[in-house]
Design an enzyme around this catalytic site. Structure first.
Site, PDB file in Angstrom:
ATOM      1  N   LYS A 142       0.840  -1.196   0.000  1.00  0.00           N
ATOM      2  CA  LYS A 142       0.000   0.000   0.000  1.00  0.00           C
ATOM      3  C   LYS A 142       0.872   1.241   0.000  1.00  0.00           C
ATOM      4  O   LYS A 142       1.989   1.152   0.496  1.00  0.00           O
ATOM      5  CB  LYS A 142      -0.948   0.044   1.199  1.00  0.00           C
ATOM      6  N   TYR A 228      -4.670   3.935   6.344  1.00  0.00           N
ATOM      7  CA  TYR A 228      -5.233   2.994   7.328  1.00  0.00           C
ATOM      8  C   TYR A 228      -6.533   3.545   7.908  1.00  0.00           C
ATOM      9  O   TYR A 228      -7.465   2.791   8.192  1.00  0.00           O
ATOM     10  CB  TYR A 228      -4.239   2.732   8.460  1.00  0.00           C
TER      11      TYR A 228
HETATM   12  P1  NDP Z   1      12.275   1.382   2.781  1.00  0.00           P
HETATM   13  O1  NDP Z   1      12.806   2.684   2.315  1.00  0.00           O
HETATM   14  O2  NDP Z   1      12.730   0.885   4.113  1.00  0.00           O
HETATM   15  O3  NDP Z   1      12.579   0.236   1.711  1.00  0.00           O
HETATM   16  C1  NDP Z   1      12.362   0.425   0.344  1.00  0.00           C
HETATM   17  C2  NDP Z   1      13.393  -0.400  -0.436  1.00  0.00           C
HETATM   18  O4  NDP Z   1      13.112  -0.232  -1.805  1.00  0.00           O
HETATM   19  C3  NDP Z   1      14.833   0.056  -0.285  1.00  0.00           C
HETATM   20  O5  NDP Z   1      15.461  -0.492   0.840  1.00  0.00           O
HETATM   21  C4  NDP Z   1      15.453  -0.433  -1.568  1.00  0.00           C
HETATM   22  O6  NDP Z   1      15.724  -1.826  -1.419  1.00  0.00           O
HETATM   23  C5  NDP Z   1      14.311  -0.356  -2.563  1.00  0.00           C
HETATM   24  N1  NDP Z   1      14.434   0.789  -3.499  1.00  0.00           N
HETATM   25  C6  NDP Z   1      14.516   0.675  -4.841  1.00  0.00           C
HETATM   26  N2  NDP Z   1      14.598   1.862  -5.403  1.00  0.00           N
HETATM   27  C7  NDP Z   1      14.585   2.777  -4.420  1.00  0.00           C
HETATM   28  C8  NDP Z   1      14.664   4.194  -4.398  1.00  0.00           C
HETATM   29  N3  NDP Z   1      14.764   4.918  -5.524  1.00  0.00           N
HETATM   30  N4  NDP Z   1      14.645   4.817  -3.198  1.00  0.00           N
HETATM   31  C9  NDP Z   1      14.532   4.105  -2.051  1.00  0.00           C
HETATM   32  N5  NDP Z   1      14.443   2.759  -2.017  1.00  0.00           N
HETATM   33  C10 NDP Z   1      14.477   2.088  -3.192  1.00  0.00           C
HETATM   34  O7  NDP Z   1      10.688   1.479   2.740  1.00  0.00           O
HETATM   35  P2  NDP Z   1       9.619   0.577   3.501  1.00  0.00           P
HETATM   36  O8  NDP Z   1      10.078  -0.816   3.536  1.00  0.00           O
HETATM   37  O9  NDP Z   1       9.236   1.219   4.762  1.00  0.00           O
HETATM   38  O10 NDP Z   1       8.356   0.734   2.508  1.00  0.00           O
HETATM   39  C11 NDP Z   1       8.290   0.061   1.264  1.00  0.00           C
HETATM   40  C12 NDP Z   1       6.831  -0.053   0.840  1.00  0.00           C
HETATM   41  O11 NDP Z   1       6.129  -0.824   1.781  1.00  0.00           O
HETATM   42  C13 NDP Z   1       6.079   1.273   0.753  1.00  0.00           C
HETATM   43  O12 NDP Z   1       5.173   1.236  -0.310  1.00  0.00           O
HETATM   44  C14 NDP Z   1       5.324   1.353   2.061  1.00  0.00           C
HETATM   45  O13 NDP Z   1       4.139   2.116   1.976  1.00  0.00           O
HETATM   46  C15 NDP Z   1       5.023  -0.100   2.309  1.00  0.00           C
HETATM   47  N6  NDP Z   1       4.921  -0.413   3.735  1.00  0.00           N
HETATM   48  C16 NDP Z   1       3.842  -1.127   4.157  1.00  0.00           C
HETATM   49  C17 NDP Z   1       3.682  -1.441   5.465  1.00  0.00           C
HETATM   50  C18 NDP Z   1       2.521  -2.248   5.909  1.00  0.00           C
HETATM   51  O14 NDP Z   1       2.314  -2.368   7.115  1.00  0.00           O
HETATM   52  N7  NDP Z   1       1.744  -2.844   5.014  1.00  0.00           N
HETATM   53  C19 NDP Z   1       4.652  -1.002   6.478  1.00  0.00           C
HETATM   54  C20 NDP Z   1       5.778  -0.300   5.927  1.00  0.00           C
HETATM   55  C21 NDP Z   1       5.885  -0.010   4.595  1.00  0.00           C
HETATM   56  P3  NDP Z   1      17.053  -2.510  -2.013  1.00  0.00           P
HETATM   57  O15 NDP Z   1      18.205  -1.815  -1.347  1.00  0.00           O
HETATM   58  O16 NDP Z   1      16.908  -3.920  -1.627  1.00  0.00           O
HETATM   59  O17 NDP Z   1      17.037  -2.299  -3.501  1.00  0.00           O
END
Ligand code: NDP
Length: 388
Positions: A142, A228
């Protein structure tokens, strides 16, 4: 016409569906309760997480150690160091590790059944479409997309691929929120007259910078945390609103909110006159609350939306919201795996993601114009699975 067995995975899907259907007829519902009976012994559906950030690392990978019908089988990451660490930590073979350039080669990997997109919001669309083209079932985090146009494009791509598609709405698999759906939709306390919801946190320099970068996030706390509240009000009331009004809350002087809102307060109006007052912010820590006032009492959750520690109360002190906490992500993942295995519909489909993106856009439009915005044309979809 496309060959129904164009790929090994579609052949396996077909055989599974066929044997499950026949098995269900012969053996009755107990067979359906155990889809693993119909898989090759020891085989669980393989999930590849795309984007190894906080949510994948802290929640989804650990949850995948607790699932019955699927398992962590692969990763897609831009970081070779993370790929090496995850291979070691979770025993993932190197052949199941991809980066964003090699992603499309998933098409040749039968060990990956489900692709789970956990990237910054604006990247969801591209990777869902590419996963569809690789012939995979998909879960997308989401908010589904940063525009209605993208959301529609994603749904079309998944439909064309003929694969299952769901949004990572974990709370639909969480007992307290399921009870809110049940109590609200069945009018256990009478007709709901008012709803209230809030959710937010104080964004800091240690946070993920993409969340305040409009190009990557699509918006601020409304997209991230407010969604949410929106979801909670809809599944508790059991209706889609007919209009919204909204107001941005002021910039807090931190310098973080140059591109996205610091916060927003909004009101949903339902056809019967019920109003939902909602609040979200990146400038204030909120526990997360979902409350319904009804003709014969009230019921509420606070905390309402976290990964655990959820707690509920009712005006009648009847214990209907005294429920256990459980691993929401494991339940969500196993439910999706069962949708794939049993060819069932998910309770959180792409259409629900589209509905919410339509409503988020309407809330932004209302805040920008100061006018009420009609939401009568948004997708009319409510999760009624828990209502009975
Ligand atoms: P993070 O920033 O912690 O992780 C995102 C990951 O995406 C990065 O670590 C990286 O992984 C990858 N990535 C690829 N391109 C980019 C870029 N240009 N900039 C930044 N990151 C990039 O985010 P979250 O894990 O908190 O959130 C990710 C998604 O999950 C969002 O859509 C958020 O809304 C959703 N979410 C949902 C939750 C829920 O409870 N359902 C809770 C938290 C988040 P790598 O280094 O491996 O390439």
């Amino acid at each position: 016409m496309k060959d129904a067995f164009a790929s090994e995975s579609s052949r396996r899907d077909f055989l599974r569906t066929l044997s499950l259907g026949a098995g269900a007829t012969l053996l009755g519902s107990s067979a359906l309760a155990s889809p693993l009976n119909w898989l090759a012994p020891g085989r669980k559906l393989g999930v590849a997480l795309v984007g190894l950030g906080n949510y994948s690392t802290g929640q989804l990978a650990p949850a995948l150690q607790q699932t019955k019908y699927c398992q962590l089988a692969g990763v897609v990451t831009g970081s070779p160091a993370k790929a090496a660490q995850w291979q070691q930590q979770y025993g993932i073979p190197a052949k199941n590790c991809y980066d964003y350039k090699t992603f499309d080669r998933l098409i040749d990997n039968p060990a990956i059944d489900i692709v789970y997109v956990v990237l910054p919001n604006a990247l969801h669309a591209e990777y869902v479409v590419r996963a569809a083209q690789a012939g995979k079932h998909v879960i997308c985090e989401k908010p589904m997309a940063t525009s209605v146009a993208d959301a529609r494009h994603m749904i079309a791509a998944m439909e064309k691929a003929g694969k299952k598609f769901s949004i990572g709405y974990r709370l639909h698999f969480e007992p307290h929120n399921q009870a809110m759906m049940r109590l609200g939709q069945s009018q256990a306390y009478g007709k709901i007259s008012h709803l209230a919801a809030d959710n937010g946190f104080k964004f800091s320099s240690g946070g993920t910078p993409w969340r305040v970068n409009k190009k990557l996030s699509g918006g601020g706390p409304l997209m991230d945390m407010g969604i949410y509240c929106l979801q909670g009000c809809l599944y508790t009331k059991g209706q889609v609103p007919v209009s919204v009004t909204a107001k941005f809350t002021p910039e807090t002087g931190t310098g973080y909110f140059k591109e996205v809102e610091a916060g927003v307060n909004w009101q949903l109006r339902f056809a019967d006159g019920t109003v939902a007052d909602c609040r979200t912010s990146y400038a204030e820590n909120m526990q997360g609350r979902l409350r319904a006032d009804a003709a014969n009492g009230w019921f509420e959750l606070e905390p309402a939306f976290g990964y655990g520690g959820l707690a509920g109360r009712t005006s009648k002190n009847d214990g209907l919201l005294n429920l256990p906490n459980s691993n929401q992500q494991a339940a969500q993942l196993d439910d999706f795996a069962q949708c794939v295995l049993l060819n069932k519909s998910t309770r959180v489909p792409g259409q629900m993601g589209l509905r919410d993106v339509q409503l988020l856009e309407a809330i932004y439009r209302a805040a920008e114009t100061g006018q009420a915005v009609s939401t009568k044309d948004v997708v009319q979809l409510i999760d009624r699975t828990s209502a009975h």
